[in-house]
Scaffold this motif. Structure first.
Motif, PDB file in Angstrom:
ATOM      1  N   VAL B  98      90.738 -38.211 -49.407  1.00 62.41           N
ATOM      2  CA  VAL B  98      92.428 -37.908 -48.180  1.00 62.41           C
ATOM      3  C   VAL B  98      92.538 -35.857 -47.919  1.00 62.41           C
ATOM      4  CG1 VAL B  98      93.224 -39.823 -48.969  1.00 62.41           C
ATOM      5  CG2 VAL B  98      93.683 -37.637 -49.762  1.00 62.41           C
ATOM      6  N   TYR B  99      91.760 -35.651 -49.539  1.00 66.98           N
ATOM      7  CA  TYR B  99      91.724 -34.045 -49.270  1.00 66.98           C
ATOM      8  C   TYR B  99      91.158 -32.773 -48.014  1.00 66.98           C
ATOM      9  CZ  TYR B  99      93.498 -35.007 -53.431  1.00 66.98           C
ATOM     10  OH  TYR B  99      95.151 -35.465 -54.590  1.00 66.98           O
ATOM     11  N   ILE B 100      90.098 -33.863 -47.566  1.00 65.78           N
ATOM     12  CA  ILE B 100      89.755 -33.347 -46.146  1.00 65.78           C
ATOM     13  C   ILE B 100      90.518 -33.489 -45.323  1.00 65.78           C
ATOM     14  CG2 ILE B 100      87.949 -33.578 -44.199  1.00 65.78           C
ATOM     15  CD1 ILE B 100      87.237 -32.267 -46.628  1.00 65.78           C
ATOM     16  N   GLY B 101      91.156 -34.662 -45.156  1.00 62.41           N
ATOM     17  CA  GLY B 101      92.743 -35.112 -43.884  1.00 62.41           C
ATOM     18  C   GLY B 101      93.421 -33.627 -44.812  1.00 62.41           C
ATOM     19  N   LEU B 102      94.118 -34.143 -45.857  1.00 63.72           N
ATOM     20  CA  LEU B 102      95.497 -32.914 -46.222  1.00 63.72           C
ATOM     21  C   LEU B 102      95.046 -31.007 -45.786  1.00 63.72           C
ATOM     22  CD1 LEU B 102      96.600 -35.082 -48.871  1.00 63.72           C
ATOM     23  CD2 LEU B 102      97.394 -34.515 -46.927  1.00 63.72           C
ATOM     24  N   ILE B 103      93.619 -30.662 -44.805  1.00 65.50           N
ATOM     25  CA  ILE B 103      93.508 -29.421 -45.270  1.00 65.50           C
ATOM     26  C   ILE B 103      94.358 -28.802 -43.726  1.00 65.50           C
ATOM     27  CG2 ILE B 103      92.110 -27.456 -44.214  1.00 65.50           C
ATOM     28  CD1 ILE B 103      89.823 -29.273 -44.999  1.00 65.50           C
ATOM     29  N   ILE B 104      95.188 -29.933 -42.740  1.00 66.01           N
ATOM     30  CA  ILE B 104      95.892 -30.259 -41.932  1.00 66.01           C
ATOM     31  C   ILE B 104      97.227 -29.363 -42.704  1.00 66.01           C
ATOM     32  CG2 ILE B 104      97.283 -31.269 -40.187  1.00 66.01           C
ATOM     33  CD1 ILE B 104      95.453 -32.881 -39.880  1.00 66.01           C
ATOM     34  N   THR B 105      97.416 -30.122 -43.986  1.00 63.37           N
ATOM     35  CA  THR B 105      99.200 -29.388 -44.002  1.00 63.37           C
ATOM     36  C   THR B 105      98.474 -28.095 -45.596  1.00 63.37           C
ATOM     37  OG1 THR B 105      98.495 -30.146 -46.004  1.00 63.37           O
ATOM     38  CG2 THR B 105      99.673 -31.495 -44.221  1.00 63.37           C
ATOM     39  N   ASN B 106      97.228 -27.253 -45.997  1.00 62.80           N
ATOM     40  CA  ASN B 106      97.200 -26.429 -46.238  1.00 62.80           C
ATOM     41  C   ASN B 106      97.983 -25.237 -45.542  1.00 62.80           C
ATOM     42  OD1 ASN B 106      95.943 -24.356 -48.118  1.00 62.80           O
ATOM     43  ND2 ASN B 106      94.484 -24.738 -48.133  1.00 62.80           N
ATOM     44  N   CYS B 107      98.959 -24.547 -46.430  1.00 58.52           N
ATOM     45  CA  CYS B 107      99.312 -23.327 -45.943  1.00 58.52           C
ATOM     46  C   CYS B 107      99.232 -22.600 -45.568  1.00 58.52           C
ATOM     47  CB  CYS B 107     101.182 -23.166 -46.758  1.00 58.52           C
ATOM     48  SG  CYS B 107     101.400 -24.747 -48.118  1.00 58.52           S
ATOM     49  N   ILE B 108      98.072 -22.886 -45.968  1.00 56.21           N
ATOM     50  CA  ILE B 108      97.068 -21.189 -45.812  1.00 56.21           C
ATOM     51  C   ILE B 108      97.275 -20.943 -44.590  1.00 56.21           C
ATOM     52  CG2 ILE B 108      94.857 -19.594 -46.165  1.00 56.21           C
ATOM     53  CD1 ILE B 108      94.758 -21.106 -48.973  1.00 56.21           C
ATOM     54  N   ILE B 109      96.829 -22.322 -43.090  1.00 59.93           N
ATOM     55  CA  ILE B 109      96.551 -21.889 -42.298  1.00 59.93           C
ATOM     56  C   ILE B 109      97.283 -22.060 -41.529  1.00 59.93           C
ATOM     57  CG2 ILE B 109      94.466 -23.698 -40.912  1.00 59.93           C
ATOM     58  CD1 ILE B 109      93.922 -24.850 -42.925  1.00 59.93           C
ATOM     59  N   MET B 110      98.197 -22.544 -41.331  1.00 61.49           N
ATOM     60  CA  MET B 110      99.320 -22.327 -40.671  1.00 61.49           C
ATOM     61  C   MET B 110      99.964 -21.211 -40.800  1.00 61.49           C
ATOM     62  SD  MET B 110      99.705 -25.012 -38.492  1.00 61.49           S
ATOM     63  CE  MET B 110     101.652 -25.109 -37.888  1.00 61.49           C
ATOM     64  N   GLY B 111      99.523 -20.511 -41.912  1.00 60.56           N
ATOM     65  CA  GLY B 111     100.639 -19.371 -42.203  1.00 60.56           C
ATOM     66  C   GLY B 111     100.034 -18.212 -42.203  1.00 60.56           C
ATOM     67  N   ARG B 112      98.202 -17.745 -41.847  1.00 58.58           N
ATOM     68  CA  ARG B 112      97.601 -16.716 -41.034  1.00 58.58           C
ATOM     69  C   ARG B 112      97.819 -17.270 -39.888  1.00 58.58           C
ATOM     70  NH1 ARG B 112      97.999 -13.565 -43.991  1.00 58.58           N
ATOM     71  NH2 ARG B 112      96.896 -12.152 -42.574  1.00 58.58           N
ATOM     72  N   ILE B 113      97.802 -18.616 -38.996  1.00 64.15           N
ATOM     73  CA  ILE B 113      97.743 -18.015 -37.559  1.00 64.15           C
ATOM     74  C   ILE B 113      99.589 -17.215 -37.408  1.00 64.15           C
ATOM     75  CG2 ILE B 113      98.019 -20.060 -35.623  1.00 64.15           C
ATOM     76  CD1 ILE B 113      96.167 -21.783 -36.927  1.00 64.15           C
ATOM     77  N   GLU B 114     100.596 -18.330 -38.189  1.00 62.58           N
ATOM     78  CA  GLU B 114     101.899 -17.187 -37.367  1.00 62.58           C
ATOM     79  C   GLU B 114     101.881 -16.176 -37.920  1.00 62.58           C
ATOM     80  OE1 GLU B 114     103.954 -19.471 -35.514  1.00 62.58           O
ATOM     81  OE2 GLU B 114     105.783 -18.685 -36.634  1.00 62.58           O
ATOM     82  N   ALA B 115     100.995 -15.791 -39.044  1.00 65.40           N
ATOM     83  CA  ALA B 115     101.206 -14.323 -39.189  1.00 65.40           C
ATOM     84  C   ALA B 115     100.823 -13.206 -38.625  1.00 65.40           C
ATOM     85  CB  ALA B 115     101.115 -14.563 -40.919  1.00 65.40           C
TER      86      ALA B 115
END
Lengths: 312, 203
Positions: B98-115
């Protein structure tokens, strides 16, 4: 352009979703062949491992070649499909292609007569091991596995299980070889009758021939596996009984016997006699392979024995 | 171009040890080096390319649904990676489950996009994403190296601790295999980093 208007927002979202869906659909379709090959290989390995083969891939050999080699050597075209009465209705290729999910839903709906039951026959140095599948609903998703049974149709040789999305470290432990190793040597019989392997919460008492330890912290998965094994092995009981020579009513000699008295020629394959009704399971295991309907009692002993056996 | 974009996330602003993002997966997938490397690479690709794509379309995104748009973009890359792994590295894909699928929820990604990506041009966004993914991956690989070496005596599945050690009474550390030890190791890394980099220490 006003990017905050409602129309823009809705149109934007719709286009974005359509484009992304298109890309994903394209990739998924173009990779699905390769993925299915991997899934089939995984299934072959799971079946082989139940019979104690192919757990370790020798260094320097590709997994795909090794598993395919083992499969062709030990299982090959020996598998077949049964119906719920234990009669053969299909060949090896069909057995491998059977979708356990749809079979399990037939079982759930009670449409037993339509069910197709695959049996994988593994030949290891002349010894025949029959491998039976099981399938059920775990906590988060499906769980499935294979139980390998020796040619006496009661000793478990090994078992393997896998799952789609059980919790890693808890329910997911059913895929752990050390959990599966408990099944080897267990008996599918108790007091002369069929008994599935129980998965016992709190641990099976030592020396229990029918039970194994459940997984701590994974009560639901353990119970689900218990049910999956029991309900699927139960479907194979007509076949087990046929092979063991316990004649059930409606099968084989059970029906035939009434007609036998005038129908017996005494020449039926030379060896086919009533002795097997008296617990000589091994003789029967060989004999029932020929079609025995209606011919069981050339020896004339059928009458009395038959009724007894039917009552089992 | 500002060198800080790719230098900072690797050490001074490491997403795992400084920002403490993506802890869950770094505990879960670091039992073996192979899985950790695949995970590190996957996260790098996802952070890099989703940042770049979001940055490309940043001026068209309706503000009210921007998080959803970002999520769709990230999810697309994650599913693509998942599909490719299933086709070409099935065993790894299974062990990462499941951890590949859970990359979606990895805060780094959304964090970098937003910031970052929403306010910067595509190329710097790509570099920022890749560097953050790399910073995350680096911690993963260090953790996995230590855990696999002491937990199983292997590196990339190959035995490196000689049999003679085991004969002399050496035992693999079972705790290394379990997630709690990964958390302790992350703590050790944070400790080491803060003792080097004094400005991170709280007064």
């Amino acid at each position: 352009m006003n990017t905050n208007s409602n129309v823009y927002t809705v149109v934007y979202a719709a286009i974005l979703v359509a484009v992304v869906a298109g890309i994903l659909a394209f990739v998924s379709t173009s990779l699905s062949g390769k993925q299915q090959e991997n899934v089939a290989l995984e299934k072959q390995q799971l079946i082989l491992r139940a019979a104690g083969l192919g757990a370790e891939i020798p260094a320097g050999q590709s997994k795909s070649d090794y598993i395919k080699g083992l499969w062709n050597e030990h299982i090959g075209e020996n598998s077949f499909v049964l119906n719920a009465n234990g009669e053969k209705i299909g060949e090896a290729e069909e057995a491998f292609a059977i979708d356990m999910k749809s079979q399990n839903s037939l079982l759930k709906k009670g449409m037993i007569e339509e069910i197709q039951l695959p049996v994988f026959v593994c030949d290891i140095n002349g010894e025949t091991i029959n491998i039976f599948p099981c399938y059920g609903a775990g906590l988060w998703g499906p769980i499935w596995g294979y139980v390998a049974v020796a040619s006496d149709y009661q000793t478990v040789v090994g078992a393997t299980f896998d799952h789609k999305s059980e919790t890693p470290g808890l329910g997911g432990e059913i895929a752990n070889p050390s959990f599966q190793a408990q099944f080897a040597g267990k008996q599918l019989i108790k007091d002369g009758a069929f008994k599935s392997i129980s998965i016992i919460k709190g641990g099976a008492p030592s020396g229990d021939e029918n039970g194994v330890d459940a997984i701590t912290g994974a009560t639901i998965t353990s119970k689900a596996l218990d049910v999956a094994i029991a309900s699927w092995l139960d479907l194979y009981q007509p076949y087990f009984n046929l092979k063991k020579g316990v004649v059930m009513s409606g099968d084989c000699c059970g029906d035939g016997c009434g007609e036998c008295e005038d129908g017996c020629s005494g020449e039926h394959n030379g060896q086919h006699n009533c002795q097997h009704h008296q617990n000589s399971a091994q003789t029967v295991a060989q004999n029932v392979q020929d079609d025995c309907s209606g011919n069981c009692d050339e020896c004339g002993k059928c009458d009395g024995q038959e009724k007894k056996v039917n009552n089992i | 171009m500002d060198k800080e974009i790719y230098k900072k996330p690797i050490f001074k602003g490491n997403p795992v040890t400084v920002l403490v993002l993506g802890i869950c997966s770094s505990l879960a997938v670091t039992v073996q080096l192979k899985g950790a490397c695949v995970m590190a690479l996957s996260v790098m690709i996802v952070t890099g390319f989703s940042s770049m794509l979001v940055s490309l379309i940043r001026n068209t995104i309706p503000n009210r649904i921007r998080i959803i748009v970002q999520l769709v973009v990230v999810a697309m890359f994650v599913i693509l990676i998942d599909q490719f792994l299933k086709a070409f590295a099935y065993d790894v894909s299974k062990s990462l489950s499941v951890y590949i699928g859970l990359i979606i929820t990895n805060c780094i990604i959304m964090g970098r996009i937003e910031a970052f990506a929403l306010g910067n041009k595509p190329i710097p966004s790509l570099i920022d994403g890749l560097a953050n993914g790399f910073g995350y991956g680096l911690v993963l690989i260090v953790l996995a190296f230590v855990r696999e070496l002491f937990g199983s005596g292997t590196i990339f599945g190959l035995q490196v601790i000689p049999q003679s050690f085991y004969d002399a009474g050496y035992v693999n550390n079972g705790l290394m295999i379990l997630p709690p030890m990964a958390l302790i190791l992350v703590g050790v890394i944070v400790w080491i980093q803060r003792s080097i980099q004094k400005d991170l220490q709280e007064k």
